[in-house]
Motif scaffolding. Structure first.
Motif, short mmCIF file in Angstrom:
data_model
loop_
_atom_site.label_atom_id
_atom_site.label_comp_id
_atom_site.label_asym_id
_atom_site.label_seq_id
_atom_site.Cartn_x
_atom_site.Cartn_y
_atom_site.Cartn_z
N UNK A 149 0.83 -1.22 0.00
CA UNK A 149 0.00 0.00 0.00
C UNK A 149 0.86 1.26 0.00
N UNK A 150 1.93 1.21 0.79
CA UNK A 150 2.80 2.38 0.89
C UNK A 150 3.47 2.66 -0.46
N UNK A 151 3.98 1.61 -1.09
CA UNK A 151 4.63 1.79 -2.40
C UNK A 151 3.61 2.31 -3.41
N UNK A 152 2.41 1.79 -3.36
CA UNK A 152 1.35 2.24 -4.28
C UNK A 152 1.04 3.71 -4.05
N UNK A 153 1.00 4.11 -2.77
CA UNK A 153 0.70 5.52 -2.46
C UNK A 153 1.81 6.42 -2.98
N UNK A 154 3.08 6.00 -2.81
CA UNK A 154 4.21 6.80 -3.30
C UNK A 154 4.15 6.94 -4.82
N UNK A 155 3.70 5.89 -5.48
CA UNK A 155 3.60 5.90 -6.94
C UNK A 155 2.27 6.50 -7.40
N UNK A 156 1.50 6.97 -6.44
CA UNK A 156 0.19 7.58 -6.72
C UNK A 156 -0.70 6.63 -7.52
#
Ligand SMILES: [Zn+2]
Lengths: 485, 107
Positions: free
Chosen positions: B21-28
């Protein structure tokens, strides 16, 4: 409890300066401001799949030069890293920067009071594109990638700046050095020099740093000073009322003179730096560093001392003249044509700079060349024109680019220094102002100024005062004799 | 740091759904719960492949990111031209007056 504490301000600055190269850092697109949007782009700086960056040697040269100018340790080996973030002005999804092993570490920026601010590092990186958010853009933003890939150095200070004024002095000195050495043109309107500030407060005597905020959108040195003042006052108020500072990124709103939250720590970036696989390490040879050292242009502090010593200028004048690279160069070329440096300095720092400011003139394409200004100074020194006329000639020179002698003649400003001509005007004035002459002769010496004024009026300001005064005295003395006789 | 561990090879990396989830959020990236479950599994599998490198005895070998080239080549600072005007934005989903047009972003 915390209400009567005194706080110490801790400021660290990060300055981004565009390098004065012909091309971008990793591709052969031009590095130029003001071109039509997206006209200076290629597959490399657009981040197309399969392309490879190739480092611009001049960007490296300028980074080395910065390392020398700021007295950093320049590393023989440095590496590039990917700084990952997602934003429309960054087509690759990462910025090529330096993280571990930057090109320069340490160094210092001298301040006017003789102290200095130590630097942490200077590293090379590429700029991102520029995004626009027009009011009438609806749900859209717009992106121009001409700036994407423009070479930058990022200069990071230690958190040892203690006040907004000190931050201001730091930036002035830093800009001066970058300009003198031809590293950057530091044009803030064009975004060639940008500054972010980290600021925190701590109780006086405390060693640990307080929670900091990062201040962005500081578009001028004045914005840096004003923004820091407002943010420091805000933090102090929070701390005094027993509150806690929230770590966040703030935007400075110069129009409203206040800070606005951009993002808090929870939303802060995690850049996930890792070594750039497309670029092997940058290795600098000892020969290359030595060559750069021997070609390092004169730095502002050295030039200021040289101006004071070699030209016999006052410290203050030498400091102002070396305040900008262009002004210093202009002055040096002027005194190459004119023998009296102090007279030249007075005129350059006086009427010349005033005119530049009034008419909003720039150095590029300035019609007043050092040789032409020297010509004007010659006329002034030999008494062919008055100081007032010299200012008129200067103004015409700025408009026309013609030389001083011709302008003086065509404007009819040549000063009358001829004894005979002046004497006849003086006589006319004395004849026409009999009551005032009588007053003077009765001992009212103030009238002398009035009578000289009348001569200047009659000659439309062209009478050389050095010639008028003695003749006036002679003629009045003559009339005194007549009166008694 | 996740990325560093990939390069340092030998570190055992496990990814849970929070990491994904965190990686997805960083990648928007806006991902559904189902997608998060699938990606967590995929990413874990990819990263575990790197763990194979840990089986190699690298004690005596200096860390190295690339082969063949010891130092980066540099090019002369001379413009070689850019894409013809208009060509840069031509492939974009949306553009206007030579500018890329993107969903509104702030800051
Ligand atoms: Zn390019």
């Amino acid at each position: 409890m915390s209400g009567d504490r005194t706080y110490e301000t801790v400021i660290g600055l990060e300055v981004h300066a565009h390098l004065l190269t012909e091309t971008k850092i990793f591709c052969g697109c031009e590095n130029r401001f003001g071109a039509p949007p997206n006209s200076l782009v290629c597959p490399v700086c657009l981040g197309m799949p399969g392309v490879l960056p190739v480092l611009n040697e001049q960007a490296v040269e300028l980074a080395i030069r910065a390392g020398l100018a700021f007295e950093c340790t320049i590393h023989e080996r440095s590496i590039f890293a990917r700084k990952n973030y997602f934003y429309p002005d960054l087509p690759k999804g990462y910025q090529i920067s330096q993280f571990e092993e930057p090109i320069c570490e340490g160094g210092r920026v001298p301040l006017p009071d003789g102290s200095e601010v130590a630097l942490i590092r200077i590293h090379l990186e590429e700029d991102a594109g520029k995004s626009f958010h027009p009011e009438n853009g609806g749900d859209h933003s717009f992106v121009d990638l001409n700036r994407c890939g423009v070479p930058l150095i990022e200069i990071v200070s230690t958190p040892t700046i203690r006040s907004p004024d000190m931050a201001y002095d730091f930036l002035v000195s830093l800009k001066q050095i970058l300009e003198f050495t031809g590293i950057s043109d530091c044009n803030m309107e064009e975004g060639s020099l940008r500054c972010d500030a980290n600021v925190s407060l701590r109780p006086a005597g405390e060693i640990n740093l307080g929670t900091k905020t990062e201040l962005k959108n500081l578009n001028s040195f004045r914005a840096v000073r004003d923004g820091l003042k407002v943010e420091i006052a805000r933090q102090e108020k929070v701390l005094r009322s027993g509150g806690e500072i929230v770590q966040e990124t703030l935007l400075w709103d110069a129009a409203a003179q206040k800070v606005v939250t951009m993002r808090t720590k929870e939303e802060s970036h995690d850049y996930r730096y890792f070594p750039e696989p497309d670029l092997p390490p940058l290795i600098l040879t000892a020969e290359r560093l030595e060559a750069a050292r021997s070609q390092l242009p004169e730095l502002p502090v050295g030039m200021r001392i040289r101006f004071a010593e070699a030209y016999g200028l006052r410290e203050y004048d030498a400091a102002v003249l070396t305040g900008s690279a262009e002004l210093a160069r202009f002055f040096e070329e002027t005194v190459a044509h004119f023998p009296d440096p102090n007279q030249a300095a007075n005129f350059v720092l006086g009427p010349f700079l005033r005119l530049m400011k009034e008419k909003n003139l720039g150095w590029a394409d300035l019609p007043i060349t050092p040789a032409r200004l020297a010509g004007l100074l010659d006329l002034l020194a030999e008494g062919s024109i008055s100081a007032a006329s010299a200012r008129n000639v200067l103004e015409s020179m700025a408009a026309t680019g013609r030389d001083a002698a011709r302008l003086t003649e065509s404007l009819g400003l040549t000063q009358i220094s001829d004894d005979g001509a002046i004497r006849s005007v003086v006589r006319e004035v004395l004849d026409g102002n009999a009551p005032q002459v009588a007053e003077y002769l009765a001992g009212k010496e103030k009238v002398f100024g009035f009578l000289v004024g009348q001569v200047m009026k009659a000659t439309r300001g062209k009478g050389n005062p050095k010639v008028v005064t003695p003749i006036m005295k002679e003629e009045l003395a003559g009339r005194a004799g007549k009166k008694r006789g | 740091m996740l990325a560093w561990s990939i390069f340092h090879g030998a570190v055992k990396v496990a990814i849970n759904s929070d990491d994904a989830r965190r990686v997805a959020a960083l990648a928007k990236l806006g991902l559904t719960d189902d997608e998060i479950v699938r990606l967590t599994a995929d990413l874990s599998k990819i990263l575990s492949s790197f763990e194979l490198l840990g089986e190699v005895d690298g004690e005596e070998v200096a860390p190295r990111l690339r082969t063949n080239v010891d130092h980066t080549p540099e090019r002369e600072d001379r413009p070689v031209g850019s894409l013809p005007e208009g060509k840069g934005v031509a492939g974009a989903p949306d553009h206007e007056n030579g500018l890329f047009r993107v969903p509104k972003v702030l800051g």
